[in-house]
Scaffold this motif. Structure first.
Motif, mmCIF file in Angstrom:
data_model
loop_
_atom_site.group_PDB
_atom_site.id
_atom_site.type_symbol
_atom_site.label_atom_id
_atom_site.label_comp_id
_atom_site.label_asym_id
_atom_site.label_seq_id
_atom_site.Cartn_x
_atom_site.Cartn_y
_atom_site.Cartn_z
ATOM 1 N N LEU A 182 93.958 24.215 3.533
ATOM 2 C CA LEU A 182 92.807 24.530 2.682
ATOM 3 C C LEU A 182 92.352 23.305 1.902
ATOM 4 C CD1 LEU A 182 93.813 28.047 1.303
ATOM 5 C CD2 LEU A 182 91.931 27.537 2.869
ATOM 6 N N GLY A 216 94.165 28.441 -2.457
ATOM 7 C CA GLY A 216 95.291 27.581 -2.131
ATOM 8 C C GLY A 216 96.421 27.669 -3.130
ATOM 9 N N ILE A 259 88.051 27.468 -3.228
ATOM 10 C CA ILE A 259 89.078 27.174 -2.229
ATOM 11 C C ILE A 259 90.401 26.881 -2.914
ATOM 12 C CG2 ILE A 259 89.763 25.590 -0.386
ATOM 13 C CD1 ILE A 259 86.789 25.167 0.204
ATOM 14 N N TRP A 278 90.431 21.122 4.070
ATOM 15 C CA TRP A 278 89.068 21.642 4.177
ATOM 16 C C TRP A 278 88.217 21.127 3.018
ATOM 17 C CZ3 TRP A 278 87.459 27.406 3.148
ATOM 18 C CH2 TRP A 278 86.130 27.580 3.504
#
Length: 359
Positions: free
Chosen positions: A56, A224, A220, A59
């Protein structure tokens, strides 16, 4: 790479010292006895959750590079960067090897490696670390607030941390304020050279800290870091006789990680471990000193030190190429000596790279 590696080794040495002292202060035999009957499968699951968290976070790195037009544009050199996804992943993971530097600022190693491999200017991507850190802090505050219902006495401290984070976002996200502060610092004798080189970061910081981008990165990060909270919950409840709810563990892990981050100690060493042990003993049922120390060492091994290991492997993979190794050494030396281009005015900082600031 010598300076960054030295900082990492110092962080590792501090970590070893912290854990040795903890085992000396608390009865090591009691800590070992607390592991009798421990369900070790929880460690495997926590490692898996940490691995998902790293994906993540990768990302986030990829999104930030896209917003800065690193892969699709010139990278500031008027040449295609041709940054492949595998190379980007390798560079990102290599940055994890610097997690035990103060505030994880050593993770700017990624910018050094990106310059070495693809020629992207260091100051163009260094603000990615700033945006990553700020979005992480926002996520930790959110998670702490989720689990704080039964611990209202800590609410002022969490809100105080939120105010500090938002102040950092406002300062670093404003070209006028950030650029003005750097130009002021550039006149000072000790930090002047560093501040002048940092002027090249103003534009990228303004892009990444735009509200919509920072909101995505923070969302995000909530997921995470939430996975790591679940990992702590699994490990703590794997001890016989321990009963700790997920909301409690979410509060404990996020709040103490926030304490470690704001302490600016390498990897939060000492601050995170100490506060987590104390609060777990106080609030979690069935947690004595032995379980508190053992669970803290296990979850930190599954998060901080696991990341260090993954990062070391990725960095070693990157440095296998002698050309990249030489280029990385040159890039690091250049960032320590070469001045960045001066920004003549805050209006210039606000108006450059406008194509990057568009949705």
């Amino acid at each position: 790479m010598s300076r960054l590696l030295r900082r990492t080794l110092i962080g590792v040495a501090i970590g070893v010292l912290v854990y040795v002292v903890a085992l000396l202060v608390f009865d090591a035999r009691e800590v070992a006895d607390s592991l009798a009957g421990f369900a070790w499968s929880a460690v495997a699951m926590a490692l898996g959750l940490s691995s998902l968290n790293y994906l993540l976070r990768f990302w986030k790195w990829e999104l930030a590079l896209g917003w800065l037009d690193i892969r699709g544009g010139s990278g500031g050199l008027h040449e295609p960067t041709q940054l492949s996804l595998p190379r980007s992943l390798e560079i990102y993971l290599a940055g994890l090897s610097m997690s035990v530097t103060p505030g994880k600022v050593g993770e700017v190693l990624r910018s050094v490696l990106l310059r070495a491999s693809n020629g992207v200017p260091f100051t163009r991507t260094a603000p990615v670390v700033v945006a990553d850190r700020l979005s992480d802090l926002i996520a930790l505050v959110v998670l702490a607030l989720i689990g704080i219902a039964d611990f209202s006495e800590y609410l002022p401290h969490v809100l105080g941390a939120l105010v500090l984070v938002l102040a950092g976002v406002i300062l670093l996200g404003s070209p006028r304020l950030f650029g003005g502060l750097l130009r002021l610092c550039a006149r000072l004798p000790v930090v002047g050279g560093l501040a002048e080189r940092a002027l090249g970061m103003v534009d990228s910081a303004a892009v990444l800290l735009r509200l919509r981008y920072l909101g995505v990165l923070s969302a995000i990060s909530v997921v995470g870091w939430g996975l790591e909270c679940v990992g702590y919950w699994l490990i703590l409840n794997a001890f016989p006789g321990v009963s700790a709810g997920l909301l409690l563990c979410t509060f404990l892990w996020s709040a103490t990680t926030l304490i470690g981050a704001l302490s600016f100690l390498p990897g939060g060493l000492g601050a995170t471990e100490g506060s987590l042990g104390v609060l777990a003993t106080r609030f979690a049922m069935g947690v004595g000193e032995g379980v508190a120390v053992a669970s803290t060492l296990l979850i930190r091994s599954c998060t901080l030190w696991y990341g260090e290991l993954v990062g070391a492997v990725a960095l070693a993979s990157f440095m296998r190429d002698p050309d990249l190794r030489a280029a990385a050494s040159e890039a690091e030396a250049a960032e320590g000596t070469a001045p960045a281009p001066k920004i003549p005015s805050s209006s210039h900082a606000a108006n450059t790279h406008t194509h990057e600031e568009s949705p």
